[in-house]
Every structure is written in C-alpha cells, then in structure tokens.
Scaffold this motif. Sequence first.
Motif, mmCIF file in Angstrom:
data_model
loop_
_atom_site.group_PDB
_atom_site.id
_atom_site.type_symbol
_atom_site.label_atom_id
_atom_site.label_comp_id
_atom_site.label_asym_id
_atom_site.label_seq_id
_atom_site.Cartn_x
_atom_site.Cartn_y
_atom_site.Cartn_z
ATOM 1 N N CYS A 1 0.832 -1.207 0.000
ATOM 2 C CA CYS A 1 0.000 0.000 0.000
ATOM 3 C C CYS A 1 0.863 1.253 0.000
ATOM 4 O O CYS A 1 0.545 2.245 -0.667
ATOM 5 C CB CYS A 1 -0.958 -0.009 1.194
ATOM 6 N N ILE A 2 1.962 1.231 0.741
ATOM 7 C CA ILE A 2 2.897 2.363 0.742
ATOM 8 C C ILE A 2 3.450 2.567 -0.666
ATOM 9 O O ILE A 2 3.519 3.690 -1.172
ATOM 10 C CB ILE A 2 4.052 2.143 1.754
ATOM 11 N N GLY B 1 -0.982 6.229 -6.389
ATOM 12 C CA GLY B 1 -2.002 6.738 -5.486
ATOM 13 C C GLY B 1 -2.841 5.588 -4.943
ATOM 14 O O GLY B 1 -2.926 4.528 -5.558
ATOM 15 N N ILE B 2 -3.450 5.820 -3.790
ATOM 16 C CA ILE B 2 -4.225 4.783 -3.125
ATOM 17 C C ILE B 2 -5.380 5.444 -2.377
ATOM 18 O O ILE B 2 -5.250 6.579 -1.907
ATOM 19 C CB ILE B 2 -3.341 3.955 -2.165
ATOM 20 N N ASP B 3 -6.469 4.751 -2.269
ATOM 21 C CA ASP B 3 -7.609 5.230 -1.497
ATOM 22 C C ASP B 3 -7.194 5.344 -0.028
ATOM 23 O O ASP B 3 -6.585 4.431 0.533
ATOM 24 C CB ASP B 3 -8.780 4.257 -1.656
ATOM 25 N N VAL C 1 1.857 7.626 5.763
ATOM 26 C CA VAL C 1 0.988 7.564 6.954
ATOM 27 C C VAL C 1 0.597 8.972 7.386
ATOM 28 O O VAL C 1 -0.547 9.215 7.774
ATOM 29 C CB VAL C 1 1.689 6.788 8.092
ATOM 30 N N ARG C 2 1.518 9.907 7.289
ATOM 31 C CA ARG C 2 1.216 11.294 7.642
ATOM 32 C C ARG C 2 0.116 11.871 6.749
ATOM 33 O O ARG C 2 -0.721 12.654 7.208
ATOM 34 C CB ARG C 2 2.473 12.144 7.534
ATOM 35 N N GLU C 3 0.104 11.465 5.484
ATOM 36 C CA GLU C 3 -0.926 11.942 4.565
ATOM 37 C C GLU C 3 -2.321 11.493 5.003
ATOM 38 O O GLU C 3 -3.306 12.162 4.704
ATOM 39 C CB GLU C 3 -0.637 11.465 3.135
ATOM 40 N N VAL D 1 1.571 10.312 -2.643
ATOM 41 C CA VAL D 1 2.755 10.928 -2.060
ATOM 42 C C VAL D 1 3.659 11.355 -3.220
ATOM 43 O O VAL D 1 3.934 10.562 -4.118
ATOM 44 C CB VAL D 1 3.494 9.972 -1.104
ATOM 45 N N SER D 2 4.098 12.595 -3.182
ATOM 46 C CA SER D 2 4.908 13.110 -4.275
ATOM 47 C C SER D 2 6.276 12.440 -4.313
ATOM 48 O O SER D 2 6.822 12.052 -3.271
ATOM 49 C CB SER D 2 5.064 14.624 -4.174
ATOM 50 N N ALA D 3 6.814 12.354 -5.500
ATOM 51 C CA ALA D 3 8.131 11.739 -5.685
ATOM 52 C C ALA D 3 9.205 12.515 -4.936
ATOM 53 O O ALA D 3 10.227 11.968 -4.573
ATOM 54 C CB ALA D 3 8.466 11.644 -7.158
ATOM 55 N N GLN D 4 8.967 13.819 -4.702
ATOM 56 C CA GLN D 4 9.947 14.633 -3.975
ATOM 57 C C GLN D 4 10.118 14.129 -2.548
ATOM 58 O O GLN D 4 11.146 14.322 -1.946
ATOM 59 C CB GLN D 4 9.517 16.081 -3.945
ATOM 60 N N LYS D 5 9.083 13.487 -2.010
ATOM 61 C CA LYS D 5 9.175 12.990 -0.649
ATOM 62 C C LYS D 5 9.835 11.618 -0.593
ATOM 63 O O LYS D 5 10.103 11.101 0.468
ATOM 64 C CB LYS D 5 7.777 12.928 -0.020
ATOM 65 N N LYS D 6 10.076 11.022 -1.759
ATOM 66 C CA LYS D 6 10.746 9.726 -1.794
ATOM 67 C C LYS D 6 12.227 9.940 -1.627
ATOM 68 O O LYS D 6 12.839 10.760 -2.301
ATOM 69 C CB LYS D 6 10.471 9.025 -3.116
ATOM 70 N N LYS D 7 12.809 9.193 -0.725
ATOM 71 C CA LYS D 7 14.240 9.307 -0.470
ATOM 72 C C LYS D 7 14.990 8.692 -1.656
ATOM 73 O O LYS D 7 14.710 7.573 -2.066
ATOM 74 C CB LYS D 7 14.606 8.567 0.815
#
Length: 97
Positions: free
Chosen positions: A25-26, A33-35, A75-77, A89-95
Amino acid sequence: MEYQYPIDYTWSTAEIVDVIHFFECIEKAYEKGIDRDELLAAYRRFKEIVPGKAEEKTIFNQFEEASGYASYQAVREIRHSRAGDRIKVSAQKKKLR
C-alpha cells in the motif's frame, strides 16, 4: 521489486502477509495513489502487529533503506486527508537511494 520487506520471523504467516500488504500500500501511495481508507485499514492492521513506536520506526527505516519509500510520509498523509480521498505521495518525498 529488487528488495526484501522487513519481516520479523516470529510473526505468524497471516501477520507477515498483512505487513507485506501494508508495504505494498505504501508503494501504491507513491507510484499511482491509493484510497485513503485502504491505506488506513492496512496501517491499523500493521499497528496491531507492531504496536510499539520504536519497533514501527525501526521497521519503517528498514523499508525506506531497502526501497526508498518513506512509510512515515504516506501515513502522515492519512492525517491530512478525509474519508474517500485518494492519497498520492509526491516523488519529492521519496528518499533517493
């Protein structure tokens, strides 16, 4: 997928399946994107298996190290969304690895 999920081999088979589902799911949250409700349900089940914050943080860090996906961001989203929303979650937040 070129990485392994962080697994505690003391978990039952059903618990391992549920933790893997949570990490899938992450991945969805980042990739397409996910519900929100689907992610929330998977996270709640994950918290039944991993109730401690310290253990959660360790597992999240292991997953992020292996995959580049920050579970915490997804999870914060959940907290910043409402029922029926789609989480992406935007790709910018991906490490970057």
